[in-house]
Write a protein that holds these residues in place. Structure first.
Motif, PDB file in Angstrom:
ATOM      1  N   GLU A 162       0.817  -1.208   0.000  1.00 47.82           N
ATOM      2  CA  GLU A 162       0.000   0.000   0.000  1.00 47.82           C
ATOM      3  C   GLU A 162       0.852   1.259   0.000  1.00 47.82           C
ATOM      4  O   GLU A 162       0.381   2.328  -0.375  1.00 47.82           O
ATOM      5  N   PHE A 163       2.111   1.155   0.403  1.00 49.64           N
ATOM      6  CA  PHE A 163       2.994   2.312   0.429  1.00 49.64           C
ATOM      7  C   PHE A 163       3.656   2.574  -0.916  1.00 49.64           C
ATOM      8  O   PHE A 163       4.314   3.584  -1.104  1.00 49.64           O
ATOM      9  N   ILE A 164       3.492   1.665  -1.863  1.00 50.80           N
ATOM     10  CA  ILE A 164       4.046   1.849  -3.200  1.00 50.80           C
ATOM     11  C   ILE A 164       3.063   2.672  -4.024  1.00 50.80           C
ATOM     12  O   ILE A 164       1.874   2.357  -4.055  1.00 50.80           O
ATOM     13  N   PRO A 165       3.525   3.714  -4.689  1.00 53.25           N
ATOM     14  CA  PRO A 165       2.604   4.520  -5.510  1.00 53.25           C
ATOM     15  C   PRO A 165       1.981   3.666  -6.614  1.00 53.25           C
ATOM     16  O   PRO A 165       2.658   2.893  -7.273  1.00 53.25           O
ATOM     17  N   GLY A 166       0.681   3.814  -6.788  1.00 52.38           N
ATOM     18  CA  GLY A 166      -0.026   3.054  -7.817  1.00 52.38           C
ATOM     19  C   GLY A 166      -0.827   1.896  -7.258  1.00 52.38           C
ATOM     20  O   GLY A 166      -1.755   1.431  -7.892  1.00 52.38           O
ATOM     21  N   TYR A 167      -0.455   1.384  -6.093  1.00 58.39           N
ATOM     22  CA  TYR A 167      -1.214   0.316  -5.453  1.00 58.39           C
ATOM     23  C   TYR A 167      -2.187   0.943  -4.463  1.00 58.39           C
ATOM     24  O   TYR A 167      -1.826   1.819  -3.697  1.00 58.39           O
ATOM     25  N   SER A 168      -3.414   0.482  -4.491  1.00 60.66           N
ATOM     26  CA  SER A 168      -4.385   0.976  -3.518  1.00 60.66           C
ATOM     27  C   SER A 168      -4.699  -0.142  -2.533  1.00 60.66           C
ATOM     28  O   SER A 168      -4.527  -1.324  -2.816  1.00 60.66           O
ATOM     29  N   SER A 169      -5.185   0.253  -1.374  1.00 60.73           N
ATOM     30  CA  SER A 169      -5.458  -0.744  -0.344  1.00 60.73           C
ATOM     31  C   SER A 169      -6.705  -1.552  -0.696  1.00 60.73           C
ATOM     32  O   SER A 169      -7.569  -1.105  -1.453  1.00 60.73           O
ATOM     33  N   SER A 170      -6.801  -2.721  -0.134  1.00 61.16           N
ATOM     34  CA  SER A 170      -7.952  -3.578  -0.414  1.00 61.16           C
ATOM     35  C   SER A 170      -9.216  -2.971   0.188  1.00 61.16           C
ATOM     36  O   SER A 170     -10.302  -3.109  -0.377  1.00 61.16           O
ATOM     37  N   LYS A 171      -9.086  -2.277   1.312  1.00 59.83           N
ATOM     38  CA  LYS A 171     -10.250  -1.619   1.925  1.00 59.83           C
ATOM     39  C   LYS A 171     -10.770  -0.519   1.003  1.00 59.83           C
ATOM     40  O   LYS A 171     -11.978  -0.360   0.817  1.00 59.83           O
ATOM     41  N   LEU A 172      -9.852   0.220   0.397  1.00 59.98           N
ATOM     42  CA  LEU A 172     -10.248   1.291  -0.520  1.00 59.98           C
ATOM     43  C   LEU A 172     -10.975   0.719  -1.734  1.00 59.98           C
ATOM     44  O   LEU A 172     -11.998   1.256  -2.180  1.00 59.98           O
ATOM     45  N   ARG A 227     -12.653  -2.152  -1.839  1.00 63.44           N
ATOM     46  CA  ARG A 227     -13.943  -2.654  -1.378  1.00 63.44           C
ATOM     47  C   ARG A 227     -14.933  -1.499  -1.210  1.00 63.44           C
ATOM     48  O   ARG A 227     -16.089  -1.587  -1.631  1.00 63.44           O
ATOM     49  N   ASP A 228     -14.471  -0.419  -0.605  1.00 63.09           N
ATOM     50  CA  ASP A 228     -15.337   0.750  -0.409  1.00 63.09           C
ATOM     51  C   ASP A 228     -15.785   1.339  -1.750  1.00 63.09           C
ATOM     52  O   ASP A 228     -16.939   1.757  -1.904  1.00 63.09           O
ATOM     53  N   ALA A 229     -14.877   1.383  -2.714  1.00 62.66           N
ATOM     54  CA  ALA A 229     -15.218   1.933  -4.035  1.00 62.66           C
ATOM     55  C   ALA A 229     -16.300   1.092  -4.710  1.00 62.66           C
ATOM     56  O   ALA A 229     -17.226   1.635  -5.322  1.00 62.66           O
ATOM     57  N   THR A 230     -16.201  -0.245  -4.605  1.00 63.26           N
ATOM     58  CA  THR A 230     -17.235  -1.089  -5.224  1.00 63.26           C
ATOM     59  C   THR A 230     -18.575  -0.923  -4.527  1.00 63.26           C
ATOM     60  O   THR A 230     -19.611  -0.861  -5.189  1.00 63.26           O
TER      61      THR A 230
END
Length: 166
Positions: A68-78, A80-83
């Motif tokens: 999650e700290f690498i630019p371009g990767y988003s967290s799994s929670k983010l 899930r929330d987006a869906t």
């Protein structure tokens, strides 16, 4: 051609020459430990160590929350929330369309453009329902021909296998 062979042999001999690495205590000149090494073994061990280090680093980044700290990767929670938000917005848009159709129909009734006997809430909501188009799932002529060809080949192959067993 022979000079090339001699040169290759000379390089190979240099790689395989045994050398001794000795660690000595400088004050007492006591030998702590020693190794017999050659350039080839050092190269192989350094290469394997580098590959192992890269593999471990990749594994740690890929399968831990560090990604999650690498630019371009988003967290799994983010994600899930987006869906969830996308699904909610779709349902809200559908509800909004139904409400707009209902309000327009009521406005028609109040303005006298529509007869009261024809006004029905269910018929208004039925107009707004989006029915997905039905897909044609019937097999095409080329697909049927391919199925027949495959079936014939399978029969022929099974007959060959039966004859081989006998």
């Amino acid at each position: 051609m022979t000079q090339k062979r001699l040169k290759h042999k000379e390089i190979l001999d240099r790689l395989l020459i045994k050398n001794r690495l000795i660690i000595i205590n400088e004050d007492t000149f006591e030998e702590l430990f020693s190794f017999k090494l050659n350039i080839m073994s050092v190269f192989v061990s350094v290469s394997l160590s580098a590959i192992f280090l890269i593999a471990i680093t990749t594994f740690i980044i890929a399968f831990t929350p560090l990604r999650e700290f690498i630019p371009g990767y988003s967290s799994s929670k983010l994600k899930r929330d987006a869906t969830e938000l996308a699904l909610k917005s779709d349902s809200l848009t559908l509800a909004l369309k139904k409400n707009e159709a209902y309000i327009k129909s009521i406005q028609k009734v109040l303005s006298g453009q529509l007869e009261y006997a024809k006004f029905n809430k269910d018929s208004i909501l039925a107009v707004t329902d989006d029915v997905p188009p039905t897909a044609n799932l019937a097999a095409s002529k080329t697909e049927l021909a391919l199925r027949n060809q495959v079936a014939k080949e399978e029969k022929r192959d099974s007959k060959k296998q039966i004859l081989k067993r006998k």
